[in-house]
Design a protein around this motif. Structure first.
Motif, PDB file in Angstrom:
ATOM      1  N   TYR A   1       0.849  -1.305   0.002  1.00  0.00           N
ATOM      2  CA  TYR A   1      -0.122  -0.057  -0.151  1.00  0.00           C
ATOM      3  C   TYR A   1       0.864   1.263  -0.114  1.00  0.00           C
ATOM      4  N   ASN A   2       1.835   1.235   0.846  1.00  0.00           N
ATOM      5  CA  ASN A   2       2.641   2.357   0.960  1.00  0.00           C
ATOM      6  C   ASN A   2       3.553   2.720  -0.226  1.00  0.00           C
ATOM      7  N   CYS A   3       3.563   1.853  -1.253  1.00  0.00           N
ATOM      8  CA  CYS A   3       4.379   1.993  -2.419  1.00  0.00           C
ATOM      9  C   CYS A   3       3.730   3.158  -3.277  1.00  0.00           C
ATOM     10  N   SER A   4       2.568   3.513  -3.145  1.00  0.00           N
ATOM     11  CA  SER A   4       1.656   4.319  -3.938  1.00  0.00           C
ATOM     12  C   SER A   4       2.527   5.549  -3.627  1.00  0.00           C
ATOM     13  N   SER A   5       2.980   6.076  -2.507  1.00  0.00           N
ATOM     14  CA  SER A   5       3.525   7.251  -2.140  1.00  0.00           C
ATOM     15  C   SER A   5       4.986   7.359  -3.139  1.00  0.00           C
ATOM     16  N   THR A   6       5.506   6.463  -3.121  1.00  0.00           N
ATOM     17  CA  THR A   6       6.759   6.310  -3.908  1.00  0.00           C
ATOM     18  C   THR A   6       6.549   6.500  -5.349  1.00  0.00           C
ATOM     19  N   VAL A   7       5.428   5.771  -6.117  1.00  0.00           N
ATOM     20  CA  VAL A   7       5.158   6.146  -7.483  1.00  0.00           C
ATOM     21  C   VAL A   7       4.614   7.636  -7.582  1.00  0.00           C
ATOM     22  N   MET A   8       4.163   8.097  -6.611  1.00  0.00           N
ATOM     23  CA  MET A   8       3.466   9.577  -6.670  1.00  0.00           C
ATOM     24  C   MET A   8       4.579  10.467  -6.685  1.00  0.00           C
ATOM     25  N   VAL A   9       5.756  10.261  -6.095  1.00  0.00           N
ATOM     26  CA  VAL A   9       6.826  11.327  -5.858  1.00  0.00           C
ATOM     27  C   VAL A   9       7.638  11.200  -7.211  1.00  0.00           C
ATOM     28  N   HIS A  10       7.794   9.829  -7.734  1.00  0.00           N
ATOM     29  CA  HIS A  10       8.565  10.008  -9.095  1.00  0.00           C
ATOM     30  C   HIS A  10       7.684  10.425 -10.185  1.00  0.00           C
ATOM     31  N   ILE A  11       6.390  10.378 -10.225  1.00  0.00           N
ATOM     32  CA  ILE A  11       5.574  11.030 -11.117  1.00  0.00           C
ATOM     33  C   ILE A  11       5.673  12.614 -11.059  1.00  0.00           C
TER      34      ILE A  11
END
Length: 236
Positions: free
Chosen positions: A193-203
């Motif tokens: 679940y917390n991987c979504s924040s990682t994706v958001m930052v790179h986007i």
């Protein structure tokens, strides 16, 4: 011949020694620095990976990473004693590619190291040949043989993560990618679940580099509740 050259920047001598022993057992060449200033001096174009402590006296790991990004796209793995999601995101925004929370296991360390090295080698691409494969959509052009990105005619420097995300979405225009789709495709790791924040930052970082107005994206669009897709506003 060593499999890769890894630079460890860590002020704790015991941690440096422990990480060095683990990496050398995998046939990696390890170079050590006890602070950010020395680490920057030891960084070369042959460095394949930097393992960087965030909390260091003097030049912090975050500042050191920002200085690294001025001269190199080498992957940076942060070591942090802080487990808060906000602290991890700050590291990613500073230019880091991944993070590992102390204390960590041998399996965790080697898993992150091997994944980052694998992506970096893919990003570096194969030897230059006589012809090149191009992918072009709207004002963005990618040379897939050299892993070069041109936005509105200007070459744009991307990290390997940013490049892989952009390439994947441009290869599948208008397809909606959920955060899980992107994470598992680009990071090649199981999604939590917390991987979504990682994706958001790179986007967010990718938009800053390719959009005229990152706050009003034209190329990387958010489809609320579903994910992201590539396509100009007129096409979405």
């Amino acid at each position: 011949m060593h499999d890769a050259i890894i630079l460890i920047i860590e002020d704790d001598e015991d941690i440096r020694e422990g990480v060095r022993i683990l990496l050398e057992a995998e046939d990696y060449m390890v170079i050590e620095a006890e602070n950010g200033e020395k680490g920057l001096q030891l960084l070369t174009e042959d460095t394949d990976l930097v393992i960087l402590d965030i909390m260091m006296p003097g030049m912090s790991g975050l500042r050191t990473c920002k200085e690294i990004r001025k001269v190199s796209r080498v992957p940076v793995l942060f070591l942090t004693a802080k487990a808060k999601e906000s602290d991890k995101l700050i590291g990613l925004m500073a230019g880091g590619d991944d993070y590992l929370t102390k204390p960590f296991s041998y399996a965790e360390l080697m898993g992150r190291v091997k994944a980052l090295l694998r992506r970096y080698r893919t990003y570096q691409g194969k030897e230059k040949g006589e012809t090149s494969r191009y992918l072009e959509r709207s004002d963005i052009r990618i040379n897939q043989d050299y892993n070069e990105v041109f936005v509105r005619g200007e070459e744009t420097e991307l990290t390997d993560i940013e490049y892989q995300m952009l390439l994947l979405m441009m290869q599948n225009p208008k397809k909606i990618f959920s955060a899980q789709n992107l994470y598992e495709s680009v990071w090649n790791e199981p999604y939590f679940y917390n991987c979504s924040s990682t994706v958001m930052v790179h986007i967010r970082k990718l938009r800053v580099k390719i959009e005229k107005k990152p706050e009003e994206p034209v190329y990387i669009n958010t489809v609320w509740g579903k994910g992201y897709r590539f396509g100009s506003r007129s096409e979405v």
